[in-house]
Design a protein around this motif. Structure first.
Motif, short mmCIF file in Angstrom:
data_model
loop_
_atom_site.label_atom_id
_atom_site.label_comp_id
_atom_site.label_asym_id
_atom_site.label_seq_id
_atom_site.Cartn_x
_atom_site.Cartn_y
_atom_site.Cartn_z
N SER A 1 2.63 -3.94 -2.32
CA SER A 1 2.60 -5.04 -1.39
C SER A 1 3.05 -6.45 -1.61
O SER A 1 2.56 -6.43 -3.09
CB SER A 1 1.00 -5.13 -0.31
OG SER A 1 0.15 -6.14 -0.91
N ASP B 1 5.50 -5.72 8.17
CA ASP B 1 6.40 -4.83 8.22
C ASP B 1 7.05 -4.74 6.38
O ASP B 1 6.57 -5.05 5.50
CB ASP B 1 7.43 -5.98 8.66
CG ASP B 1 7.13 -6.31 9.98
OD1 ASP B 1 6.79 -5.49 10.11
OD2 ASP B 1 7.45 -7.41 10.67
N SER B 2 8.12 -4.48 5.98
CA SER B 2 9.21 -3.62 4.81
C SER B 2 9.85 -4.52 4.38
O SER B 2 10.83 -4.69 5.44
CB SER B 2 9.29 -2.55 5.11
OG SER B 2 7.95 -1.62 5.01
N GLY C 1 13.17 -5.21 1.83
CA GLY C 1 13.42 -4.72 1.51
C GLY C 1 14.29 -5.57 -0.40
O GLY C 1 14.91 -6.67 0.56
N GLU D 1 11.23 -1.24 -2.20
CA GLU D 1 10.87 -2.33 -0.59
C GLU D 1 8.94 -2.35 -0.60
O GLU D 1 8.29 -1.65 -1.55
CB GLU D 1 11.31 -1.45 0.60
CG GLU D 1 12.19 -1.04 1.70
CD GLU D 1 12.37 -0.78 2.55
OE1 GLU D 1 11.40 0.38 2.98
OE2 GLU D 1 13.56 -0.57 3.40
N LEU D 2 8.89 -3.73 0.10
CA LEU D 2 7.13 -3.64 -0.31
C LEU D 2 6.90 -4.47 0.99
O LEU D 2 7.27 -4.23 1.50
CB LEU D 2 6.69 -4.73 -1.67
CG LEU D 2 7.49 -4.03 -2.77
CD1 LEU D 2 7.27 -5.35 -4.04
CD2 LEU D 2 6.63 -3.55 -3.29
N LYS D 3 5.95 -4.21 1.27
CA LYS D 3 4.88 -4.49 2.75
C LYS D 3 4.53 -5.62 3.23
O LYS D 3 4.07 -5.82 2.06
CB LYS D 3 3.83 -3.33 2.95
CG LYS D 3 4.55 -1.95 4.03
CD LYS D 3 3.58 -1.10 4.68
CE LYS D 3 3.90 0.25 4.86
NZ LYS D 3 3.31 0.80 5.87
N SER E 1 1.21 -7.63 2.95
CA SER E 1 -0.20 -7.74 3.70
C SER E 1 -0.37 -9.25 3.80
O SER E 1 -1.91 -9.29 4.34
CB SER E 1 -0.54 -7.07 2.26
OG SER E 1 0.02 -8.42 0.80
#
Length: 803
Positions: free
Chosen positions: A139, A156-157, A159, A168-170, A172
């Motif tokens: 995240s 949401d992710s 890129g 890709e990271l979400k 947080s």
């Protein structure tokens, strides 16, 4: 005293329309003045309070070129009393990110390795998401500016491109990041988990770069620290430095602009209100001259007559100012929260303060009204009972009227040859000079405000037309290289230059330039701080890329440089002077060929050709950005799509319009509401005042209109004649208002923008739109006069003649 109260009440009761219009004018002037001072004071208050609560940095040192040892730099500042120092924050740069499959345009990314410790400087403030010392694995935390601009939510992710691959990271959490999260930001700090940071970014070429935040107990003492620091280094500090002025300035610019316009409009509205009050009192004294004479002969003193008007307008002021102050609180709160939304994070938000200044604005309006009333009501002192009863006016005025009638009778033959509708429209204008002046003034002010608002908004919406005068290029396509290992400059050049649709290209990169303090004028040298500025390095022609200068010309050779206006001002340099600048640790002596303005970096910047850098680095390749000019600008989208498809692993191409929209679209959105509101307020006020003036004039001339009707003229013919006269009069005001709105008022904005590096405001004057919005005041005037003349239609000729 009972007589005074009775007469005051009678004035309030009999002239409801006039009193209502004056009360509305006082309310609006109070509203605008109180809102402007509240917005301006609270903009700085909110920012400074949040900056203090987060222990915000006053300066950010960015160590990216290994010209100084980061540990040594931190160690020196750690030893200084009165300075709080952040941890050394490792980061890597990425130039590409995607959200929902689309490229996020014009966003330079600082991928931060978040320390797992409580920050001493620039503490995290969470607008959304749970609080923690660092993001969890997988995240990231992003700034409010990035989240709001792109409508990114928790979960949401996003890129990120790191050359040949993408990860890709979400999201947080969304955090308030004051240094890199303000309005018009083109950079964003992405806070990563340390494990993710090393896993995803250690494979990139190069080494970690670092940021260091400095917070002074007394920022005014920073110059003393920097003098000692650079003495210890033995050279000027050669890396990037962002000062507090650059961090804070763009949080203020929108509200400064709104506040300035509101103050101007509020002052003008108050002057209109005072003029209307003076006009109304003068008209009331002349209309009731005989009555005042009778009252004086019965023993009513001049002071008591004046007291009637003072009490009347004091009452109107009170009932107008109080709601005006109340509404201003909510309006100013809405404007501040909208423009500083990037700083809003739950309980961190600061309540609206400084309402004492708004109250003071209300007191100023109240005092101004009373002084105006005293000045105009004092005319009642000079009413002589005998003259008033005999002439219905002073003997002097009676003599003047007789002379005017003699002049008019001499001009009788001229009027006899004119069409009757023309005479009917012209007569009230010539007879009631004060009414006519007020109508011209009103339409002038209204059209000037409308034109200024239109020109400002249109200049922002269509900023692409004047991009070079804001310091940008005028190329049609911008290409960002995010994967240099997979990119071949030679291949791209070969392809695009062989394309007949492409006119020319240029390659640009940015370096840090440092101007030593020993070449500054005496006053600036005393500050003993070097100037750090962004150096635009171009391999190509600045002129082909459309980059404008205010004086001189862009650099063309390896010994030339163009300076931003604020750098030139700070150094005391002009075209033809010589300047010393450090670039990547190397000292260059260059000749100043031009001076330009740029809102980016507030004109603390300079331009050089790539040949300057190649003096010490033969292999230097200015290949961060590629600017492409097309033979036909309408093909820009097509070219962008083709480039992104063919070179998707190494570049990101966008149109210039996309880049500009990503920065200035929010500014235009914020400005639309207050500018539209002020324009509509003036249109409404113009309508109501002209309606009132025409209605009073028609009632005074009811006998004349009865005669016109009795000789065969219809009501509509007379109404059209009256409205035509008012429209013609307002057209004069519109012409003056257009000149004021287009050429005079923008001059007043110059001081505001000069601090941001824009000394000549680039405005787009679209005359079709200017004339269209200015004509709104003519429509308001014509509609007001047409409605007021409806009384002619409802009244029979017999009654009019009898009256």
């Amino acid at each position: 005293m009972d007589a005074v109260w009775s007469l005051c009440y009678a004035h309030l009761r009999k002239k409801k329309l006039q009193n209502g219009i004056i009360a509305l004018l006082i309310l609006l002037s109070t509203l605008l003045l109180a809102t402007s001072v509240t917005v301006i004071s609270n903009t700085k208050n909110v920012f400074m309070d949040i900056h203090r609560k987060t222990n915000g940095s006053h300066q950010i040192l960015t160590l990216m070129n290994q010209l100084h040892d980061p540990q040594m730099i931190k160690s020196w500042w750690d030893k200084q009393d009165g300075v709080k120092v952040s941890e050394l924050l490792p980061y890597r740069n990425l130039s590409g990110a995607t959200f929902q499959g689309k490229e996020i345009a014009n966003l330079y990314l600082f991928m931060m390795n978040t320390p797992a410790a409580q920050a001493k400087v620039d503490r995290f403030v969470f607008a959304q998401g749970g609080e923690a010392l660092s993001p969890e694995a997988g995240s990231i935390w992003i700034p409010t500016s990035m989240a709001m601009t792109n409508k990114i939510a928790i979960g949401d992710s996003i890129g990120f491109k790191t050359g040949e691959r993408m990860f890709e990271l979400k999201v947080s959490a969304v955090v308030v990041d004051i240094p890199y999260g303000g309005p018009f930001a083109t950079g964003a700090r992405i806070w990563m988990n340390s494990t993710d940071y090393h896993k995803q970014l250690d494979t990139l070429q190069g080494e970690d770069m670092y940021m260091l935040g400095l917070r002074y107990d007394d920022y005014s003492e920073s110059s003393r620290y920097w003098h000692s620091f650079e003495e210890g280094l033995g050279t000027p500090y050669l890396e990037w430095k962002t000062d507090f002025e650059a961090i804070s300035s763009f949080y203020f610019i929108i509200n400064k602009l709104i506040g300035f316009v509101m103050i101007f409009v509020g002052v003008v509205m108050m002057l209109v209100a005072l003029y209307t009050i003076g006009f109304t009192i003068s008209d009331a004294i002349l209309s009731n001259y005989k009555t005042i004479g009778v009252l004086k002969s019965l023993g009513l003193s001049s002071n008591k007559l004046i007291a009637i008007y003072v009490m009347q307008y004091a009452f109107l002021s009170v009932i107008a100012i109080i709601p005006g102050l109340g509404i201003s609180y909510f309006l100013s709160k809405m404007i501040v929260e909208s423009s500083l939304s990037y700083l809003k994070a739950g309980d961190l938000w600061v309540a609206i303060q400084g309402y004492d200044k708004a109250m003071l604005a209300g007191v100023v309006v109240f005092i101004a009204v009373l002084l105006c009333v005293l000045v105009y009501a004092s005319k009642a002192r000079y009413v002589q009972p005998m003259q008033a009863i005999r002439y219905g006016m002073s003997e002097m005025e009676n003599n003047k009227m007789i002379k005017r009638l003699q002049v008019l009778s001499g001009a009788k033959s001229i009027f006899e040859r004119m069409p009757l509708p023309f005479v009917i429209g012209l007569r009230p204008i010539l007879k009631n000079a004060k009414d006519s002046v007020l109508i011209v003034v009103l339409t002038t002010i209204t059209s000037a405000v409308l034109v200024l608002g239109f020109v400002l908004l249109n200049s922002i919406f269509a900023i692409q037309q004047t991009a070079p005068l804001w310091g940008y290029d005028s190329s049609h396509v911008a290409v960002t290289i995010f994967n240099k290992s997979a990119f071949s400059r030679a291949d791209l050049e070969k392809e695009v230059l062989a394309d007949p649709r492409i006119k020319n290209i240029g390659w640009m990169s940015s370096l840090n330039g440092v101007f030593a303090p020993d070449q500054m004028p005496g006053a600036e040298r005393a500050k003993r701080e070097s100037i750090n500025g962004n150096m635009d390095v171009l391999d190509g022609s600045f002129d082909h890329m459309g980059m404008a200068v205010l004086k001189g010309y862009n650099p063309r050779n390896s010994n030339e440089i163009a300076l931003g206006v604020n750098v030139a001002k700070s150094l005391g340099k002009d075209v033809g002077d010589v300047v010393d600048v450090y670039i990547e640790g190397h000292k260059h002596t260059l000749t100043v060929t031009g001076v330009y303005q740029a809102i980016a970096n507030m004109s603390y910047s300079a331009r050089i050709t790539a040949d300057v850098v190649k003096k010490y680095n033969q292999n230097y390749n200015a290949a961060e950005l590629c600017f492409i000019n097309l033979a036909d600008s309408t093909l820009a989208d097509q070219i962008v799509q083709q480039l992104n498809t063919k070179y998707k692993d190494s570049i990101s191409a966008v149109t210039q319009q996309t880049l500009l929209d990503s920065v200035y679209k929010d500014a235009a959105t914020i400005l639309i509401l207050p500018m539209s509101m002020m324009g509509l307020l003036f249109v409404g006020v113009t309508f109501m005042i002209i309606y009132s003036i025409c209605r009073m004039s028609i009632r005074k001339e009811s006998k004349s209109y009865g005669i016109y009707k009795s000789i065969g003229m219809t009501s509509n013919q007379m109404r059209r004649a009256i409205s035509a006269g008012i429209v013609a009069l307002s057209a004069i005001g519109v012409v003056i208002g257009i000149v004021v709105g287009v050429y005079v008022l923008p001059i007043l904005l110059s001081d505001l923008f000069s601090g941001y590096g824009i000394v000549q405001l680039p405005l787009i004057r679209e005359w079709g739109g200017i004339i269209a919005v200015a004509l709104l005041s003519v429509i308001a005037a014509g509609f007001g006069s047409w409605l007021s003349s409806k009384v002619i239609q409802k009244t029979s000729p017999r009654i009019l003649v009898v009256e």
